[in-house]
Design a protein around this motif. Structure first.
Motif, PDB file in Angstrom:
ATOM      1  N   TYR A  16       0.850  -1.152   0.048  1.00  0.00           N
ATOM      2  CA  TYR A  16       0.286  -0.074  -0.002  1.00  0.00           C
ATOM      3  C   TYR A  16       1.036   1.184  -0.009  1.00  0.00           C
ATOM      4  N   GLU A  19      -9.419  -3.766 -10.770  1.00  0.00           N
ATOM      5  CA  GLU A  19     -10.055  -4.348  -9.600  1.00  0.00           C
ATOM      6  C   GLU A  19      -9.498  -4.864  -8.425  1.00  0.00           C
ATOM      7  N   HIS A  20      -8.273  -4.935  -8.491  1.00  0.00           N
ATOM      8  CA  HIS A  20      -7.188  -5.202  -7.426  1.00  0.00           C
ATOM      9  C   HIS A  20      -6.452  -4.060  -6.967  1.00  0.00           C
ATOM     10  N   ARG A  66      -7.306  -0.890  -4.657  1.00  0.00           N
ATOM     11  CA  ARG A  66      -7.899  -0.189  -3.969  1.00  0.00           C
ATOM     12  C   ARG A  66      -7.647   1.263  -3.669  1.00  0.00           C
ATOM     13  N   LYS A  75      -8.454   4.779  -1.289  1.00  0.00           N
ATOM     14  CA  LYS A  75      -9.153   5.226  -0.057  1.00  0.00           C
ATOM     15  C   LYS A  75      -8.865   6.589  -0.090  1.00  0.00           C
ATOM     16  N   GLU A 117     -14.252   5.248  -0.651  1.00  0.00           N
ATOM     17  CA  GLU A 117     -13.234   4.222  -0.743  1.00  0.00           C
ATOM     18  C   GLU A 117     -13.988   3.297  -1.678  1.00  0.00           C
ATOM     19  N   THR A 118     -13.029   2.719  -2.652  1.00  0.00           N
ATOM     20  CA  THR A 118     -13.623   2.107  -3.773  1.00  0.00           C
ATOM     21  C   THR A 118     -12.239   1.246  -4.566  1.00  0.00           C
ATOM     22  N   THR A 119     -12.706   0.735  -5.519  1.00  0.00           N
ATOM     23  CA  THR A 119     -11.515   0.277  -6.565  1.00  0.00           C
ATOM     24  C   THR A 119     -11.285   1.163  -7.530  1.00  0.00           C
ATOM     25  N   GLU A 129     -14.061   0.791 -10.281  1.00  0.00           N
ATOM     26  CA  GLU A 129     -15.220   1.242  -9.790  1.00  0.00           C
ATOM     27  C   GLU A 129     -15.124   2.895  -9.760  1.00  0.00           C
ATOM     28  N   GLU A 137      -3.851   0.765  -2.371  1.00  0.00           N
ATOM     29  CA  GLU A 137      -3.407  -0.648  -2.083  1.00  0.00           C
ATOM     30  C   GLU A 137      -3.676  -1.719  -3.233  1.00  0.00           C
ATOM     31  N   ALA A 196      -4.565  -4.872  -3.282  1.00  0.00           N
ATOM     32  CA  ALA A 196      -5.218  -5.898  -2.340  1.00  0.00           C
ATOM     33  C   ALA A 196      -5.236  -7.012  -2.428  1.00  0.00           C
ATOM     34  N   ASN A 245      -6.327 -10.547  -2.431  1.00  0.00           N
ATOM     35  CA  ASN A 245      -7.545 -11.197  -1.978  1.00  0.00           C
ATOM     36  C   ASN A 245      -7.377 -12.777  -1.703  1.00  0.00           C
TER      37      ASN A 245
END
Length: 197
Positions: free
Chosen positions: A68, A108-109, A111, A113, A127-129, A132, A165, A167, A169
């Protein structure tokens, strides 16, 4: 009729016309005043100062799932008009290093904030990706009762903190090894409503 008679008749006709014109004019008082007005449009001018000399908000390499990055950036309103809101439009392109992403989207991976706006005294604004993150107002989502109200005043700025970040998964994300992502953020400042001048 000789030439002298014609000249005399012409002069008399001209004199009579002048006397008729002079007799038909009237004298009156007159006052003329010219008022010059001007309309000058104000300016909306927003710019972004990021972490590095090139003003990029983020520029990192060698990412792995779970990494991050915390970044500060400043939205400066250098114009003469107050800004009511600043809409952020996010676009990105992914370079698939191995050609094996098989429909998986690196965006998509990642993030995003929006953690803090120091001028609004707010935390966790949004907060989102990256996938999005479409169009969002980055200066008006949250504020506290003791913070600055909406918008950015002329000749002032908002200081924001964003966390990016990669992310984790908990699954196999090997398809993203070697991939890169180019991110473009466009900040669109909107004017306040018109007022009586």
């Amino acid at each position: 009729m000789g030439i002298k008679s014609k000249l005399t008749a012409g002069i008399l006709t001209g004199a009579m016309a002048i006397s008729l014109i002079g007799g038909g004019t009237y004298a009156y008082f007159n006052d003329v005043e010219v008022n010059n007005s001007s309309f000058a449009a104000g300016t909306l001018d927003i710019n972004v100062a990021g972490n590095d000399a090139a003003n990029a908000i983020i520029d990192v390499s060698n990412l792995k799932p779970g990494d991050y990055m915390l970044r500060n950036f400043k939205l400066n309103n250098t114009g003469s008009l107050d800004v009511s809101k600043v809409l952020l439009t996010s676009k990105y392109t992914v370079a698939d290093a191995n050609g094996n992403n098989a429909g998986a989207d690196f965006g998509e991976h990642i993030r995003v904030k929006f953690l803090h706006n120091y001028d609004k005294n707010s935390t966790v604004i949004y907060e989102t990706t990256l996938k999005e993150l479409g169009k969002t107002d980055v200066v008006n989502n949250l504020y506290s009762w003791y913070g600055e109200r909406d918008g950015i005043k002329a000749k002032s700025s908002d200081d924001l903190v964003v966390l990016f970040e990669f992310a984790d998964n908990g699954k196999d994300q090997n398809v993203f090894q070697g991939d890169s992502l180019k991110l473009e953020w466009t900040f669109d400042a909107k004017q306040t409503e018109g007022t009586l001048k």
